[in-house]
Design a protein around this motif. Structure first.
Motif, PDB file in Angstrom:
ATOM      1  N   GLY A 147       0.823  -1.203   0.000  1.00  0.00           N
ATOM      2  CA  GLY A 147       0.000   0.000   0.000  1.00  0.00           C
ATOM      3  C   GLY A 147       0.857   1.254   0.000  1.00  0.00           C
ATOM      4  O   GLY A 147       1.268   1.733   1.061  1.00  0.00           O
ATOM      5  N   ASN A 148       1.117   1.789  -1.177  1.00  0.00           N
ATOM      6  CA  ASN A 148       2.079   2.895  -1.302  1.00  0.00           C
ATOM      7  C   ASN A 148       1.445   4.256  -1.590  1.00  0.00           C
ATOM      8  O   ASN A 148       2.160   5.246  -1.719  1.00  0.00           O
ATOM      9  CB  ASN A 148       3.073   2.571  -2.433  1.00  0.00           C
ATOM     10  CG  ASN A 148       3.957   1.385  -2.088  1.00  0.00           C
ATOM     11  OD1 ASN A 148       4.590   1.352  -1.040  1.00  0.00           O
ATOM     12  ND2 ASN A 148       3.995   0.393  -2.972  1.00  0.00           N
ATOM     13  N   ALA A 149       0.124   4.309  -1.696  1.00  0.00           N
ATOM     14  CA  ALA A 149      -0.524   5.560  -2.112  1.00  0.00           C
ATOM     15  C   ALA A 149      -0.240   6.707  -1.142  1.00  0.00           C
ATOM     16  O   ALA A 149       0.090   7.826  -1.563  1.00  0.00           O
ATOM     17  CB  ALA A 149      -2.030   5.344  -2.249  1.00  0.00           C
ATOM     18  N   GLY A 150      -0.360   6.457   0.180  1.00  0.00           N
ATOM     19  CA  GLY A 150      -0.126   7.517   1.159  1.00  0.00           C
ATOM     20  C   GLY A 150       1.314   7.979   1.177  1.00  0.00           C
ATOM     21  O   GLY A 150       1.589   9.185   1.290  1.00  0.00           O
ATOM     22  N   LEU A 151       2.251   7.042   1.034  1.00  0.00           N
ATOM     23  CA  LEU A 151       3.671   7.395   1.002  1.00  0.00           C
ATOM     24  C   LEU A 151       3.989   8.231  -0.237  1.00  0.00           C
ATOM     25  O   LEU A 151       4.692   9.255  -0.146  1.00  0.00           O
ATOM     26  CB  LEU A 151       4.518   6.125   1.009  1.00  0.00           C
ATOM     27  CG  LEU A 151       6.029   6.313   0.862  1.00  0.00           C
ATOM     28  CD1 LEU A 151       6.593   7.128   2.020  1.00  0.00           C
ATOM     29  CD2 LEU A 151       6.729   4.945   0.769  1.00  0.00           C
ATOM     30  N   ILE A 152       3.475   7.835  -1.369  1.00  0.00           N
ATOM     31  CA  ILE A 152       3.733   8.569  -2.618  1.00  0.00           C
ATOM     32  C   ILE A 152       3.161   9.979  -2.532  1.00  0.00           C
ATOM     33  O   ILE A 152       3.804  10.953  -2.944  1.00  0.00           O
ATOM     34  CB  ILE A 152       3.138   7.802  -3.816  1.00  0.00           C
ATOM     35  CG1 ILE A 152       3.918   6.506  -4.055  1.00  0.00           C
ATOM     36  CG2 ILE A 152       3.147   8.666  -5.077  1.00  0.00           C
ATOM     37  CD1 ILE A 152       3.306   5.593  -5.087  1.00  0.00           C
ATOM     38  N   GLN A 153       1.964  10.105  -1.972  1.00  0.00           N
ATOM     39  CA  GLN A 153       1.353  11.432  -1.848  1.00  0.00           C
ATOM     40  C   GLN A 153       2.208  12.347  -0.983  1.00  0.00           C
ATOM     41  O   GLN A 153       2.456  13.509  -1.340  1.00  0.00           O
ATOM     42  CB  GLN A 153      -0.049  11.306  -1.247  1.00  0.00           C
ATOM     43  CG  GLN A 153      -0.772  12.651  -1.114  1.00  0.00           C
ATOM     44  CD  GLN A 153      -2.140  12.517  -0.461  1.00  0.00           C
ATOM     45  OE1 GLN A 153      -2.602  11.412  -0.168  1.00  0.00           O
ATOM     46  NE2 GLN A 153      -2.778  13.645  -0.209  1.00  0.00           N
ATOM     47  N   PHE A 154       2.683  11.832   0.160  1.00  0.00           N
ATOM     48  CA  PHE A 154       3.499  12.656   1.047  1.00  0.00           C
ATOM     49  C   PHE A 154       4.809  13.057   0.377  1.00  0.00           C
ATOM     50  O   PHE A 154       5.218  14.234   0.429  1.00  0.00           O
ATOM     51  CB  PHE A 154       3.792  11.909   2.347  1.00  0.00           C
ATOM     52  CG  PHE A 154       4.713  12.654   3.271  1.00  0.00           C
ATOM     53  CD1 PHE A 154       4.227  13.645   4.109  1.00  0.00           C
ATOM     54  CD2 PHE A 154       6.082  12.386   3.286  1.00  0.00           C
ATOM     55  CE1 PHE A 154       5.078  14.358   4.943  1.00  0.00           C
ATOM     56  CE2 PHE A 154       6.939  13.090   4.117  1.00  0.00           C
ATOM     57  CZ  PHE A 154       6.438  14.080   4.951  1.00  0.00           C
ATOM     58  N   LEU A 155       5.489  12.117  -0.262  1.00  0.00           N
ATOM     59  CA  LEU A 155       6.766  12.412  -0.905  1.00  0.00           C
ATOM     60  C   LEU A 155       6.606  13.399  -2.059  1.00  0.00           C
ATOM     61  O   LEU A 155       7.479  14.238  -2.297  1.00  0.00           O
ATOM     62  CB  LEU A 155       7.404  11.118  -1.423  1.00  0.00           C
ATOM     63  CG  LEU A 155       7.814  10.095  -0.355  1.00  0.00           C
ATOM     64  CD1 LEU A 155       8.286   8.802  -1.013  1.00  0.00           C
ATOM     65  CD2 LEU A 155       8.908  10.658   0.544  1.00  0.00           C
ATOM     66  N   SER A 156       5.477  13.302  -2.753  1.00  0.00           N
ATOM     67  CA  SER A 156       5.237  14.197  -3.889  1.00  0.00           C
ATOM     68  C   SER A 156       4.955  15.624  -3.442  1.00  0.00           C
ATOM     69  O   SER A 156       5.282  16.580  -4.158  1.00  0.00           O
ATOM     70  CB  SER A 156       4.063  13.678  -4.727  1.00  0.00           C
ATOM     71  OG  SER A 156       4.326  12.386  -5.216  1.00  0.00           O
ATOM     72  N   GLU A 157       4.356  15.778  -2.265  1.00  0.00           N
ATOM     73  CA  GLU A 157       3.959  17.096  -1.784  1.00  0.00           C
ATOM     74  C   GLU A 157       5.041  17.797  -0.976  1.00  0.00           C
ATOM     75  O   GLU A 157       4.933  19.003  -0.713  1.00  0.00           O
ATOM     76  CB  GLU A 157       2.693  16.974  -0.924  1.00  0.00           C
ATOM     77  CG  GLU A 157       1.457  16.547  -1.710  1.00  0.00           C
ATOM     78  CD  GLU A 157       0.251  16.343  -0.809  1.00  0.00           C
ATOM     79  OE1 GLU A 157      -0.828  16.027  -1.331  1.00  0.00           O
ATOM     80  OE2 GLU A 157       0.394  16.509   0.426  1.00  0.00           O
ATOM     81  N   ASN A 158       6.075  17.069  -0.570  1.00  0.00           N
ATOM     82  CA  ASN A 158       7.097  17.650   0.296  1.00  0.00           C
ATOM     83  C   ASN A 158       8.470  17.549  -0.356  1.00  0.00           C
ATOM     84  O   ASN A 158       8.835  16.526  -0.932  1.00  0.00           O
ATOM     85  CB  ASN A 158       7.120  16.929   1.655  1.00  0.00           C
ATOM     86  CG  ASN A 158       5.867  17.166   2.458  1.00  0.00           C
ATOM     87  OD1 ASN A 158       5.781  18.104   3.246  1.00  0.00           O
ATOM     88  ND2 ASN A 158       4.868  16.309   2.264  1.00  0.00           N
ATOM     89  N   LYS A 159       9.216  18.632  -0.257  1.00  0.00           N
ATOM     90  CA  LYS A 159      10.575  18.660  -0.794  1.00  0.00           C
ATOM     91  C   LYS A 159      11.523  18.044   0.225  1.00  0.00           C
ATOM     92  O   LYS A 159      11.819  18.630   1.260  1.00  0.00           O
ATOM     93  CB  LYS A 159      10.991  20.102  -1.115  1.00  0.00           C
ATOM     94  CG  LYS A 159      10.218  20.717  -2.272  1.00  0.00           C
ATOM     95  CD  LYS A 159      10.732  22.110  -2.596  1.00  0.00           C
ATOM     96  CE  LYS A 159       9.990  22.708  -3.782  1.00  0.00           C
ATOM     97  NZ  LYS A 159      10.483  24.074  -4.111  1.00  0.00           N
ATOM     98  N   LEU A 160      11.954  16.856  -0.071  1.00  0.00           N
ATOM     99  CA  LEU A 160      12.867  16.142   0.818  1.00  0.00           C
ATOM    100  C   LEU A 160      14.215  15.989   0.139  1.00  0.00           C
ATOM    101  O   LEU A 160      14.375  16.279  -1.048  1.00  0.00           O
ATOM    102  CB  LEU A 160      12.287  14.766   1.171  1.00  0.00           C
ATOM    103  CG  LEU A 160      10.896  14.800   1.825  1.00  0.00           C
ATOM    104  CD1 LEU A 160      10.339  13.395   1.946  1.00  0.00           C
ATOM    105  CD2 LEU A 160      10.974  15.453   3.204  1.00  0.00           C
ATOM    106  N   SER A 161      15.184  15.520   0.888  1.00  0.00           N
ATOM    107  CA  SER A 161      16.521  15.348   0.338  1.00  0.00           C
ATOM    108  C   SER A 161      16.495  14.432  -0.882  1.00  0.00           C
ATOM    109  O   SER A 161      15.835  13.389  -0.886  1.00  0.00           O
ATOM    110  CB  SER A 161      17.449  14.746   1.409  1.00  0.00           C
ATOM    111  OG  SER A 161      18.685  14.357   0.822  1.00  0.00           O
TER     112      SER A 161
END
Length: 379
Positions: A295-309
């Protein structure tokens, strides 16, 4: 008596013709014997060798009652002696036999489970010509009692085999045993149930999958830091085995990495999305995430919306439309996957073979671990 030259020639010709005829007859007889030797033994041969009637052979082959044990032994000995292998397809056609299989799947929006459901629907159409019907019942994710209720309700007169995708708990283990005591074969899908008496497991070697993820993580990360393992549930054996394999390789080969406690997302995209800010606040030196569940939908959404390293490495599971796009865009670095079509086809073949008590091809039923980068995504 004098023999003239013409008469002698005629006699020689006759002798040659007679010899040639003998050779031809011998060749025909040899061929008949060879054909007889390679001809597949039949039930008539079994009856002849065992010294019993065809009706008795039929009762033994179909495991019907009313045959003495000594007679069963005689028939079985004849079968072994002749090397008889039953044509189950022909036998089932003659008896108008139809296989009825049940798949028990978690009721979730998880794309991997949806892919399995789609493959079952496709197989239902294809299996129609092989006289096979497939039904699906959905249960709440990671809720063992729902699975127990369904397994206990199975009628062996209506169902020829069950495939179960669910957690390994004592209650599920006992329900599988009760079902097999009824004579119904059971196959564990994706997540094994080894403590139960299930007949087969269909899925990848999950410890090896975790080890593979660790190798990818260790080779992609070039600094010290912590790695998070995002799991579905600690009740899911496939997730536990992946974590086990992951930890072993990291400890053996990558001392620069520290694997922190697993976080349960229960395959709930909203829950995972809400947990991510607190995770990054708790572990500011996070260098990698291993999403061992599908179940990767929530992880993908967070990573897409936030600028991380950009150095943050993400290894996830299962090639689905969503994870495929995340890999293509660089949100994910690698995917570990298994072929859902192969899983469903293998489950059906194993249930059929177990129901008929016939051999199966182990190599054909082995589910391989696929590794995808954005460079080798299939069309």
């Amino acid at each position: 008596m004098d023999i003239t030259i013409p008469a002698l020639k005629l006699l020689l010709c006759c002798l040659k013709a007679w010899h040639g005829r003998l050779r031809a007859e011998e060749h025909v007889e040899d061929q008949k014997q060879k054909i007889e030797l390679v001809k597949k033994p039949t039930v008539n041969d079994i009856a002849r060798v065992a010294g019993v009637s065809l009706a008795t052979v039929d009762r033994v082959l179909n495991r019907r009652p009313g045959v003495r044990a000594v007679t069963v032994q005689k028939v079985q000995k004849a079968i072994d002696q002749l090397g008889y292998v039953r044509d189950t397809a022909a036998a089932n056609l003659a008896r108008n036999r139809v296989y009825n299989f049940l798949f028990v799947l978690p009721d979730t929006d998880n794309e991997f489970v949806e892919a399995i459901s789609s493959q079952i629907a496709e197989q239902t159409r294809d299996q129609f010509i092989q006289r096979t019907r497939i039904a699906v019942k959905n249960v709440a994710p990671f809720e063992p009692q729902d699975i127990v209720n369904i397994l206990d309700a199975v009628d062996s007169l209506d169902v020829d085999g069950v495939a179960v995708f669910g957690p390994e708990t004592p209650s599920v283990r006992d329900a599988v045993k009760r079902l097999r005591d009824k004579g119904v074969p059971v196959v564990a899908l994706v997540s094994d149930l080894p403590s139960s008496e299930r007949d087969h497991f269909v899925g990848i070697d999950n410890v090896s999958a975790g080890r593979t993820a660790a190798q990818l993580m260790g080779r992609f990360v070039h600094r010290e830091g912590k790695v998070l393992v995002l799991t579905g549930s600690r009740l899911a054996r496939d997730h536990l085995e992946r974590r086990q394999g992951f930890d072993l390789v990291v400890a053996e080969e990558f001392p620069n990495l520290e694997v922190v406690a697993s976080v349960e997302g229960r395959d709930d995209p909203d829950l995972i999305y809400r947990m991510m800010p607190e995770i990054f606040e708790t572990y500011p030196d996070l260098v990698g995430i291993y999403s061992s569940a599908a179940g990767n939908a929530g992880l993908i959404q967070f990573l897409s919306e936030n600028k991380l390293s950009k150095d943050l490495v993400i290894i996830a599971h299962e090639l689905t439309p969503l994870s495929r796009e995340a890999l293509r865009l660089g949100t994910f670095d690698a995917l570990i996957s298994q072929d859902t079509g192969h899983i469903v086809r293998s489950a059906v073949r194993l249930l059929r073979a177990t129901s008929d008590k016939v051999p199966f091809n182990k190599a054909q039923e082995r589910i391989r671990i696929d590794i995808y980068l954005k460079e080798n995504l299939p069309p």
